[in-house]
Design a protein around this motif. Structure first.
Motif, mmCIF file in Angstrom:
data_model
loop_
_atom_site.group_PDB
_atom_site.id
_atom_site.type_symbol
_atom_site.label_atom_id
_atom_site.label_comp_id
_atom_site.label_asym_id
_atom_site.label_seq_id
_atom_site.Cartn_x
_atom_site.Cartn_y
_atom_site.Cartn_z
ATOM 1 N N LEU A 186 69.373 -80.010 -27.026
ATOM 2 C CA LEU A 186 68.607 -79.428 -25.919
ATOM 3 C C LEU A 186 69.321 -78.218 -25.332
ATOM 4 O O LEU A 186 68.669 -77.223 -24.960
ATOM 5 C CB LEU A 186 68.392 -80.478 -24.821
ATOM 6 N N ASP A 187 70.648 -78.289 -25.244
ATOM 7 C CA ASP A 187 71.406 -77.151 -24.724
ATOM 8 C C ASP A 187 71.228 -75.929 -25.629
ATOM 9 O O ASP A 187 71.113 -74.795 -25.148
ATOM 10 C CB ASP A 187 72.887 -77.503 -24.602
ATOM 11 N N SER A 205 74.494 -94.063 -26.163
ATOM 12 C CA SER A 205 75.202 -92.947 -25.543
ATOM 13 C C SER A 205 75.540 -91.871 -26.568
ATOM 14 O O SER A 205 75.433 -90.669 -26.277
ATOM 15 C CB SER A 205 76.483 -93.451 -24.866
ATOM 16 N N GLN A 225 67.794 -74.624 -24.897
ATOM 17 C CA GLN A 225 67.785 -73.959 -23.594
ATOM 18 C C GLN A 225 68.321 -72.532 -23.719
ATOM 19 O O GLN A 225 67.729 -71.572 -23.191
ATOM 20 C CB GLN A 225 68.645 -74.745 -22.599
ATOM 21 N N TYR A 249 71.549 -85.517 -28.707
ATOM 22 C CA TYR A 249 70.265 -84.940 -28.305
ATOM 23 C C TYR A 249 70.458 -83.896 -27.206
ATOM 24 O O TYR A 249 69.834 -82.830 -27.225
ATOM 25 C CB TYR A 249 69.337 -86.054 -27.839
ATOM 26 N N ARG A 250 71.356 -84.218 -26.253
ATOM 27 C CA ARG A 250 71.610 -83.265 -25.171
ATOM 28 C C ARG A 250 72.198 -81.969 -25.711
ATOM 29 O O ARG A 250 71.879 -80.874 -25.224
ATOM 30 C CB ARG A 250 72.557 -83.889 -24.148
ATOM 31 N N THR A 261 61.516 -90.674 -19.693
ATOM 32 C CA THR A 261 62.076 -89.592 -18.896
ATOM 33 C C THR A 261 61.087 -88.455 -18.702
ATOM 34 O O THR A 261 60.953 -87.902 -17.599
ATOM 35 C CB THR A 261 63.355 -89.055 -19.556
ATOM 36 N N LEU A 266 72.341 -89.970 -27.227
ATOM 37 C CA LEU A 266 71.982 -89.138 -26.084
ATOM 38 C C LEU A 266 72.821 -87.859 -26.044
ATOM 39 O O LEU A 266 72.313 -86.766 -25.750
ATOM 40 C CB LEU A 266 72.174 -89.921 -24.781
ATOM 41 N N LYS A 267 74.104 -87.994 -26.329
ATOM 42 C CA LYS A 267 74.974 -86.815 -26.336
ATOM 43 C C LYS A 267 74.556 -85.837 -27.426
ATOM 44 O O LYS A 267 74.542 -84.614 -27.213
ATOM 45 C CB LYS A 267 76.429 -87.249 -26.530
#
Length: 306
Positions: free
Chosen positions: A270-271, A260, A274, A266-267, A212, A263-264
């Motif tokens: 990341l949030d 999945s 951010q 990790y996201r 990615t 990924l959730k």
């Protein structure tokens, strides 16, 4: 008729091996087992006939077969070394032609989907027993695929994960374990569910992230310019993005449930980052970086040996 027999050295001997999928992992296994005399004649088959010919020229296989049926004829060991998405159809064909005494094993990076495919293909065939199927995953590789990159030492001091299912015969499992031990691997047993959960986190997710990141930069208007200045950190983080897109596509789909979840998670991290970056929250950034740094340093020796 070929048959497998345990030797006094504690290793195992198969007289005729069918290697279905002639690439880096299958080719490296063939070289390792040839060197240790665990196998006799090796018959190779690949959808890419050029790869099979190349393997024969390099001495990885002894015979280049023109079909799955020819490859598995009278084989007492059948190794499936294809992308996991190709395994269901391949197993169905193997079940129609394999001798009932053959041990079948695979090297796929996901195990739940492979075991499901084996149940469907092998139980539907009256002449072959699911008890002879041993699912497995050698934890080794190189960033670029191809039988020309096969190494006899690829698995030395690496892990081999065996995930026997409820029907796996102990003798078939022991023979496959002996093969990988002869290649220099340390064998670990776990369930398919545990395997897929663990490797979604430490293997499948990192590959998705590397793919990615490189794709995100490459598609930017000045992506090529940015990549000109990429240094060692970028190189190390994205090395695995040079791996086979087809293989990793199949892995991501096959292990999509566990992947999945990762990924959730990790996201969500990341949030948090951010928000910290947007707010200039140095303390929040440092907490995450410190946690990662301490965890990575605590396992430094493990990663250096891998």
């Amino acid at each position: 008729m070929a048959s497998a027999s345990a030797q006094s050295t504690g290793t195992v001997r198969f007289e005729r091996m069918a290697l279905l999928g002639v690439g880096l992992i299958g080719g490296s296994a063939a070289l390792a087992w040839k060197r240790t005399a665990c196998v006799g004649t090796i018959v190779g088959y690949d959808l890419d006939a050029g790869a099979t010919r190349k393997a024969q020229e390099l001495g990885v296989v002894d015979v280049a077969a023109s079909s799955v049926a020819r490859a598995v004829d009278d084989a007492d060991l059948i190794v499936l070394a294809v992308p996991v998405g190709a395994i269901p159809a391949l197993l169905a064909e193997v079940a129609s032609h394999a001798a009932p005494f053959a041990v079948i094993t695979d090297v796929g990076s996901t195990k739940g989907s492979v075991i499901d495919a084996a149940r469907a293909a092998l139980t539907a065939n009256s002449s072959f027993s699911l008890r002879r199927f041993v699912p497995g995953h050698p934890i080794a590789g190189r960033e670029l695929p191809g039988v020309e990159r096969a190494l006899a030492d690829l698995f030395r001091d690496k892990l081999f994960i065996a995930t026997p299912h409820e029907a796996t015969h102990p003798d078939a499992l022991a023979r496959v374990e002996a093969l990988w031990q002869a290649a220099g691997s340390r064998v670990v047993l776990m369930t398919a569910a545990e395997h897929d959960r663990i490797f979604a986190a430490v293997s499948h997710l990192p590959h998705l992230l590397a793919f990615t990141l490189v794709a995100a930069i490459a598609q930017e208007p000045d992506g090529a310019r940015k990549l000109e200045f990429a240094g060692g950190g970028f190189r190390d983080f994205t090395r695995i993005a040079a791996a086979s897109p087809v293989m990793w596509r199949d892995i991501a789909v096959a292990n999509r449930v566990a992947l999945s979840v990762e990924l959730k998670s990790y996201r969500a991290m990341l949030d948090q980052l951010q928000a910290a970056v947007d707010a200039g929250d140095a303390a929040a950034l440092e907490r995450v970086f410190d946690l990662a740094s301490r965890a990575r340093r605590a396992r430094a020796s493990h990663f250096d040996e891998a």
